[in-house]
Write a protein that holds these residues in place. Structure first.
Motif, PDB file in Angstrom:
ATOM      1  N   VAL A 141      -9.450  19.070  23.332  1.00 57.92           N
ATOM      2  CA  VAL A 141      -9.430  17.619  23.138  1.00 57.92           C
ATOM      3  C   VAL A 141     -10.578  17.231  22.211  1.00 57.92           C
ATOM      4  CG1 VAL A 141      -8.438  17.235  25.416  1.00 57.92           C
ATOM      5  CG2 VAL A 141     -10.920  17.126  25.137  1.00 57.92           C
ATOM      6  N   ARG A 142     -10.504  16.021  21.663  1.00 55.74           N
ATOM      7  CA  ARG A 142     -11.588  15.560  20.792  1.00 55.74           C
ATOM      8  C   ARG A 142     -11.849  14.058  21.012  1.00 55.74           C
ATOM      9  NH1 ARG A 142      -9.146  12.921  16.430  1.00 55.74           N
ATOM     10  NH2 ARG A 142      -6.931  13.373  16.323  1.00 55.74           N
ATOM     11  N   ASP A 143     -12.861  13.554  20.322  1.00 56.46           N
ATOM     12  CA  ASP A 143     -13.274  12.151  20.481  1.00 56.46           C
ATOM     13  C   ASP A 143     -13.337  11.753  21.955  1.00 56.46           C
ATOM     14  OD1 ASP A 143     -13.613  11.675  17.798  1.00 56.46           O
ATOM     15  OD2 ASP A 143     -11.497  11.194  17.488  1.00 56.46           O
ATOM     16  N   HIS A 144     -14.060  12.527  22.675  1.00 56.14           N
ATOM     17  CA  HIS A 144     -14.128  12.389  24.123  1.00 56.14           C
ATOM     18  C   HIS A 144     -15.308  11.486  24.512  1.00 56.14           C
ATOM     19  CE1 HIS A 144     -14.288  14.761  28.185  1.00 56.14           C
ATOM     20  NE2 HIS A 144     -14.149  13.473  28.347  1.00 56.14           N
ATOM     21  N   ARG A 145     -14.985  10.373  25.160  1.00 54.70           N
ATOM     22  CA  ARG A 145     -16.044   9.493  25.696  1.00 54.70           C
ATOM     23  C   ARG A 145     -16.005   9.662  27.199  1.00 54.70           C
ATOM     24  NH1 ARG A 145     -17.836   7.178  20.651  1.00 54.70           N
ATOM     25  NH2 ARG A 145     -16.103   7.903  19.414  1.00 54.70           N
ATOM     26  N   TYR A 146     -17.128   9.935  27.779  1.00 52.34           N
ATOM     27  CA  TYR A 146     -17.134  10.182  29.220  1.00 52.34           C
ATOM     28  C   TYR A 146     -18.146   9.274  29.927  1.00 52.34           C
ATOM     29  CZ  TYR A 146     -21.415  12.699  28.166  1.00 52.34           C
ATOM     30  OH  TYR A 146     -22.673  13.000  27.727  1.00 52.34           O
ATOM     31  N   CYS A 147     -17.944   9.125  31.196  1.00 51.91           N
ATOM     32  CA  CYS A 147     -18.896   8.403  32.036  1.00 51.91           C
ATOM     33  C   CYS A 147     -18.900   9.138  33.375  1.00 51.91           C
ATOM     34  CB  CYS A 147     -18.453   6.952  32.199  1.00 51.91           C
ATOM     35  SG  CYS A 147     -19.566   5.995  33.236  1.00 51.91           S
ATOM     36  N   TYR A 156     -15.834  11.283  37.519  1.00 52.42           N
ATOM     37  CA  TYR A 156     -15.569  11.296  36.078  1.00 52.42           C
ATOM     38  C   TYR A 156     -14.592  10.210  35.683  1.00 52.42           C
ATOM     39  CZ  TYR A 156     -13.232  12.661  31.728  1.00 52.42           C
ATOM     40  OH  TYR A 156     -12.685  12.646  30.476  1.00 52.42           O
ATOM     41  N   LYS A 157     -14.936   9.496  34.616  1.00 51.10           N
ATOM     42  CA  LYS A 157     -13.976   8.641  33.942  1.00 51.10           C
ATOM     43  C   LYS A 157     -14.130   8.935  32.455  1.00 51.10           C
ATOM     44  CE  LYS A 157     -13.563   4.785  37.157  1.00 51.10           C
ATOM     45  NZ  LYS A 157     -13.712   3.334  37.337  1.00 51.10           N
ATOM     46  N   GLY A 158     -13.035   8.969  31.757  1.00 55.30           N
ATOM     47  CA  GLY A 158     -13.171   9.312  30.355  1.00 55.30           C
ATOM     48  C   GLY A 158     -11.945   8.974  29.554  1.00 55.30           C
ATOM     49  N   SER A 159     -12.081   9.125  28.274  1.00 51.71           N
ATOM     50  CA  SER A 159     -10.993   8.849  27.351  1.00 51.71           C
ATOM     51  C   SER A 159     -11.134   9.833  26.209  1.00 51.71           C
ATOM     52  CB  SER A 159     -11.131   7.395  26.890  1.00 51.71           C
ATOM     53  OG  SER A 159     -10.756   7.238  25.558  1.00 51.71           O
ATOM     54  N   TYR A 160     -10.028  10.493  25.852  1.00 44.38           N
ATOM     55  CA  TYR A 160     -10.115  11.481  24.781  1.00 44.38           C
ATOM     56  C   TYR A 160      -8.783  11.575  24.074  1.00 44.38           C
ATOM     57  CZ  TYR A 160      -8.317  14.106  28.825  1.00 44.38           C
ATOM     58  OH  TYR A 160      -7.616  14.494  29.931  1.00 44.38           O
ATOM     59  N   ILE A 161      -8.806  12.213  22.908  1.00 48.23           N
ATOM     60  CA  ILE A 161      -7.555  12.440  22.194  1.00 48.23           C
ATOM     61  C   ILE A 161      -7.126  13.866  22.492  1.00 48.23           C
ATOM     62  CG2 ILE A 161      -6.445  12.548  19.924  1.00 48.23           C
ATOM     63  CD1 ILE A 161      -8.398  10.374  19.034  1.00 48.23           C
ATOM     64  N   GLY A 162      -5.932  14.013  23.018  1.00 46.46           N
ATOM     65  CA  GLY A 162      -5.433  15.315  23.415  1.00 46.46           C
ATOM     66  C   GLY A 162      -4.522  15.156  24.604  1.00 46.46           C
ATOM     67  N   LYS A 163      -3.997  16.257  25.083  1.00 47.17           N
ATOM     68  CA  LYS A 163      -3.071  16.218  26.209  1.00 47.17           C
ATOM     69  C   LYS A 163      -3.810  15.765  27.476  1.00 47.17           C
ATOM     70  CE  LYS A 163       0.437  19.028  28.406  1.00 47.17           C
ATOM     71  NZ  LYS A 163       0.909  20.379  28.643  1.00 47.17           N
ATOM     72  N   ARG A 164      -3.249  14.743  28.136  1.00 47.64           N
ATOM     73  CA  ARG A 164      -3.968  14.210  29.295  1.00 47.64           C
ATOM     74  C   ARG A 164      -3.754  15.080  30.521  1.00 47.64           C
ATOM     75  NH1 ARG A 164      -3.808   8.065  30.852  1.00 47.64           N
ATOM     76  NH2 ARG A 164      -2.232   8.518  32.397  1.00 47.64           N
ATOM     77  N   GLN A 165      -4.666  15.969  30.719  1.00 47.16           N
ATOM     78  CA  GLN A 165      -4.607  16.864  31.853  1.00 47.16           C
ATOM     79  C   GLN A 165      -5.978  17.494  31.934  1.00 47.16           C
ATOM     80  OE1 GLN A 165      -1.601  19.880  31.407  1.00 47.16           O
ATOM     81  NE2 GLN A 165      -2.003  20.729  33.406  1.00 47.16           N
ATOM     82  N   HIS A 166      -6.623  17.402  33.067  1.00 45.14           N
ATOM     83  CA  HIS A 166      -7.900  18.084  33.192  1.00 45.14           C
ATOM     84  C   HIS A 166      -8.164  18.458  34.644  1.00 45.14           C
ATOM     85  CE1 HIS A 166      -9.026  13.725  33.536  1.00 45.14           C
ATOM     86  NE2 HIS A 166      -9.505  14.191  34.658  1.00 45.14           N
ATOM     87  N   ILE A 167      -8.999  19.448  34.823  1.00 42.13           N
ATOM     88  CA  ILE A 167      -9.364  19.887  36.172  1.00 42.13           C
ATOM     89  C   ILE A 167     -10.872  19.725  36.323  1.00 42.13           C
ATOM     90  CG2 ILE A 167      -9.374  21.849  37.776  1.00 42.13           C
ATOM     91  CD1 ILE A 167      -7.062  22.936  35.787  1.00 42.13           C
ATOM     92  N   PRO A 201     -10.962   1.872  27.901  1.00 37.63           N
ATOM     93  CA  PRO A 201     -10.147   2.800  28.707  1.00 37.63           C
ATOM     94  C   PRO A 201     -10.981   3.659  29.656  1.00 37.63           C
ATOM     95  CG  PRO A 201     -10.247   3.522  26.421  1.00 37.63           C
ATOM     96  CD  PRO A 201     -10.892   2.164  26.467  1.00 37.63           C
ATOM     97  N   VAL A 202     -12.290   3.765  29.407  1.00 33.16           N
ATOM     98  CA  VAL A 202     -13.117   4.535  30.328  1.00 33.16           C
ATOM     99  C   VAL A 202     -13.386   3.721  31.589  1.00 33.16           C
ATOM    100  CG1 VAL A 202     -15.328   5.699  30.658  1.00 33.16           C
ATOM    101  CG2 VAL A 202     -14.201   5.800  28.431  1.00 33.16           C
ATOM    102  N   GLY A 234      -8.352  -0.443  23.147  1.00 30.88           N
ATOM    103  CA  GLY A 234      -9.723  -0.788  23.482  1.00 30.88           C
ATOM    104  C   GLY A 234     -10.736   0.083  22.754  1.00 30.88           C
ATOM    105  N   VAL A 235     -11.987  -0.049  23.182  1.00 31.39           N
ATOM    106  CA  VAL A 235     -13.088   0.725  22.602  1.00 31.39           C
ATOM    107  C   VAL A 235     -13.759   1.485  23.751  1.00 31.39           C
ATOM    108  CG1 VAL A 235     -15.210   0.626  21.258  1.00 31.39           C
ATOM    109  CG2 VAL A 235     -13.435  -1.115  20.898  1.00 31.39           C
ATOM    110  N   PRO A 236     -13.592   2.820  23.803  1.00 32.03           N
ATOM    111  CA  PRO A 236     -14.139   3.583  24.928  1.00 32.03           C
ATOM    112  C   PRO A 236     -15.649   3.422  25.064  1.00 32.03           C
ATOM    113  CG  PRO A 236     -12.623   4.954  23.645  1.00 32.03           C
ATOM    114  CD  PRO A 236     -12.821   3.676  22.875  1.00 32.03           C
TER     115      PRO A 236
END
Lengths: 256, 457
Positions: free
Chosen positions: A17-23, A233-244, B264-265, B274-276
């Motif tokens: 995945v890429r452009d991953h924003r996480y919290c 975990y909360k996040g948003s990324y470009i790629g297939k939405r599936q994570h462990i 979206p986060v 939106g803007v993550p």
């Protein structure tokens, strides 16, 4: 009581995945019964991150990983000073007496309550409900049937289900209750439990173990009206939405 | 009762009468070619259609405007203080003015944003207050406060520009206040709260029902029109991607998307517009969002009931503008009143907006009424009921050149910067057919310009 802790959180993606924003809500909470004397946080070996606090005073770390990747890892370790589990804070208890995104009251809960004799005292009510959930439900590690309705129907569910049910029942009998997410002794992953407001204090109840929390080391990372507000975990990324998400680690009491 | 029968409209009508009827129709046909679009999603289909307008304006005297201006300012000021309080110390709950469960049970209250400070303590930067003029007693009544993402400014603004061009005689002969400084006022308000960087208008994109307005306001205010993809968070600040692959710091965002779609986060993970992590930059105080996050609690249809009490509580003043008589199903006494008088009341579902979830008790069948009663008993917090207000009609000019009266409301806009500016204009919306009371644009109604007259010398 002094405890030390060391935990690893690993998020893996089957495809990169890429452009991953996480919290990540992985930083121990600070309140009257829990304070941190040492804390180290590491994200992805040594990537820069920011820190913040939400409206519940939960601490979180957030950041970006722009390049394609298949995992995100975080490590926290440190030392905490814990006091017996009775305390109060600045938050309005009434906030935790209303329905929340994941916790409402349903007919199956009424049936559950109908076959329970509730004592008069607030504290005893919470104890009876905590034990009754422990006796009647089985903890499982994964399920396809999510939510409180299926928990009540199949009598088995995840950690969150135990806490959400206790919260729903407590709120129904007018006891404000909130969900806590964190670590406990002897478990290699995160745990959830419930804080209930009574006689001017928050007290801890663990419906999975069926106990009132006193001196046992329960390390809180976050709390909220329900799990939707304290996920690791909360996040948003470009790629297939599936994570462990895999969590390993431990807490240990330090010798006095 | 027809408002446009008042002498206030005489001057307008006499000018209109000097123009040949056929010429008027020709000019209107020309105006209609200048599309004013209102896009809609209905049954999962995207519909792009013209927002019908009518050439007969609502006319507001100078004196009446001054009164509305004072009343709306007072209301916005109190609502802003309410939001500061609710996301702060919650004194109004502690003092028992509003029952706390009323706030806490609302989906619109976002506790995860408690104690988030906002730039210059302003949360209601842009508001749209919906009013009607009661034909009984002639008083203005507030029906709804829109404090999240109110839209509609560009419609009367564009119609004004078009009308000036096509019918200049009205503007020569009538003392109509100019309205063209709205975008400049918006710009000043963005500058006022800006935390360092450029101003941006964040749009959900061209399929949004108000995209026309977003692009218009961006062009006129000098802000950059951007979609979520154009913005990103780096460390704890927000940036715009520029054409050269560089970045520009953003200090204020007039966002035209709902909280739920904003990040979206933090909120709805499915949001692609939106803007993550923008909410983290917001919590850190590094970006001014207009309007602030969580404003929905102040324009909740249930909280509306308490606005007059807020004005007394925070400002120690008597409310200038009245609410429609409202009953909260939440209160036992009100609930009984609602259940017994369902036929004569308008019932509103507090969770719905845009004219959806509004039911006239008189139009329900017996079974529907019973079903509604059950729903009210089951979830009292969800419903409010209001007395039906017999508000004024304003005439519309039909294709045949005749006049046909329609129920019309008025949305007035304010911009909050160092002071609260009330725009001397407004969106007058009228119902699609002569018997309807529902004027929302998403329900097929049309709109009129609103002419505020200058002080007569």
């Amino acid at each position: 009581m002094k405890v030390n802790f060391s935990y690893d959180f690993t998020l893996t993606f089957p495809e990169s995945v890429r452009d991953h924003r996480y919290c990540l809500r992985i930083v121990p909470y600070e309140n009257a019964i829990q304070s941190c004397s040492r804390l180290d946080i590491l994200v992805n070996a040594n990537t820069a991150f920011e820190q913040g606090r939400d409206g519940f005073a939960n601490r979180f770390v957030y950041g970006t990983i722009a390049k394609p990747h298949k995992s995100l890892s975080a490590h926290i370790e440190g030392e905490l000073e814990l006091s017996p589990y009775v305390y109060c804070d600045e938050e309005p208890p009434a906030l935790y007496n209303a329905p929340s995104p994941l916790v409402g009251f349903c007919a199956l809960m009424q049936a559950f309550l109908d076959e329970t004799t509730l004592p008069v005292s607030t504290f005893r009510k919470a104890v009876v409900l905590t034990q009754k959930i422990r006796e009647n439900f089985t903890l499982i590690e994964s399920t396809k049937a999510e939510g409180l309705e299926s928990f009540l129907l199949y009598k088995e569910g995840l950690r969150n289900d135990f806490s959400h049910l206790l919260i729903a029942l407590l709120r129904h009998v007018n006891i404000p209750a909130r969900l806590c997410h964190g670590f406990i002794e002897g478990e290699n992953k995160t745990h959830t439990w419930v804080e209930a407001w009574m006689d001017g204090d928050w007290r801890g109840f663990d419906p999975i173990k069926g106990i009132v929390i006193h001196d046992e080391p329960y390390v809180k990372l976050a709390h909220g009206r329900d799990f939707s507000e304290c996920a690791i975990y909360k996040g948003s990324y470009i790629g297939k939405r599936q994570h462990i998400l895999k969590i390993t680690g431990q807490i240990g009491r330090e010798e006095q | 009762m027809i408002e446009s029968h008042s002498p206030l409209y005489d001057a307008f009508k006499s000018v209109l009468n000097t123009i040949d009827t056929q010429r008027v129709q020709e000019l209107l046909a020309y105006m209609n070619t200048e599309a004013i679009n209102f896009n809609l999603f209905k049954n999962n289909a995207f519909i792009e259609r013209k927002f019908p307008f009518d050439i007969i304006p609502r006319i507001v005297s100078h004196q009446e405007f001054t009164y509305l201006e004072k009343g709306i300012k007072q209301r916005i000021y109190a609502l802003n203080l309410f939001l500061e309080d609710i996301y702060g110390d919650q004194k109004i709950l502690k003092d028992g003015i509003i029952p706390s469960e009323f706030v806490f049970a609302s989906k619109a209250y976002l506790p995860s944003f408690a104690h988030t400070k906002v730039s210059k303590n302003i949360r209601v930067h842009i508001s749209g207050i919906d009013l009607v003029k009661n034909s009984v007693g002639d008083g203005w009544v507030v029906l709804e406060d829109n404090l999240r993402v109110p839209s509609g400014v560009s419609y009367p603004l564009s119609l004004r520009i078009l009308t000036r061009k096509v019918f200049p005689e009205f503007f020569e002969k009538l003392p109509i206040q100019s309205v063209h400084d709205y975008p400049k006022r918006l710009e000043a308000a963005m500058d006022y709260v800006n935390t360092g960087g450029i101003n941006v208008i964040l749009t959900p994109g061209r399929y949004n029902s108000a995209f026309y307005e977003h692009s218009y306001l961006a062009k006129q205010s000098g802000a950059v029109l951007a979609t979520g993809e154009d913005l990103f968070v780096e460390k704890d600040k927000v940036y715009l991607k520029t054409y050269l692959g560089k970045k520009a710091r953003v200090g204020a965002i007039y966002r035209r998307l709902d909280d739920d779609a904003l990040d979206p986060v933090e909120f709805n993970a499915d949001s692609l517009i939106g803007v993550p992590n923008i909410t983290q930059a917001y919590r850190a105080g590094n970006i001014a969002l207009m309007n602030s996050i969580g404003n929905g609690i102040a324009d909740d249809k249930g909280i509306y009931y308490f606005v007059p009490a807020m004005i007394r509580y925070y400002m120690n003043e008597e409310p200038i503008l009245q609410n429609a008589p409202t009953y909260l199903a939440f209160f036992e006494k009100d609930r009984q009143h609602i259940l017994q008088n369902l036929r004569t009341l308008v019932i509103k579902d507090v969770a719905e907006a845009g004219g959806y979830g509004v039911v006239f008790g008189s139009k329900l069948s017996k079974n529907e009424r019973e079903a509604l009663k059950d729903a009210i008993i089951k979830e009292p917090r969800r419903f409010i009921a209001q007395e039906v207000i017999e508000f004024y009609d304003i005439e519309c000019l039909t294709n045949e050149g005749t006049l046909s009266p329609r129920k019309a409301d008025l949305r007035m806009f304010s911009i909050f910067s160092d002071d609260i500016f009330i725009w001397p204009c407004g969106l007058t919306r009228y119902a699609m057919d002569p018997s309807s009371y529902i004027v929302n644009s998403s329900q097929g109604g049309g709109f009129k310009d609103t002419w505020v007259l200058k002080e007569s010398k």
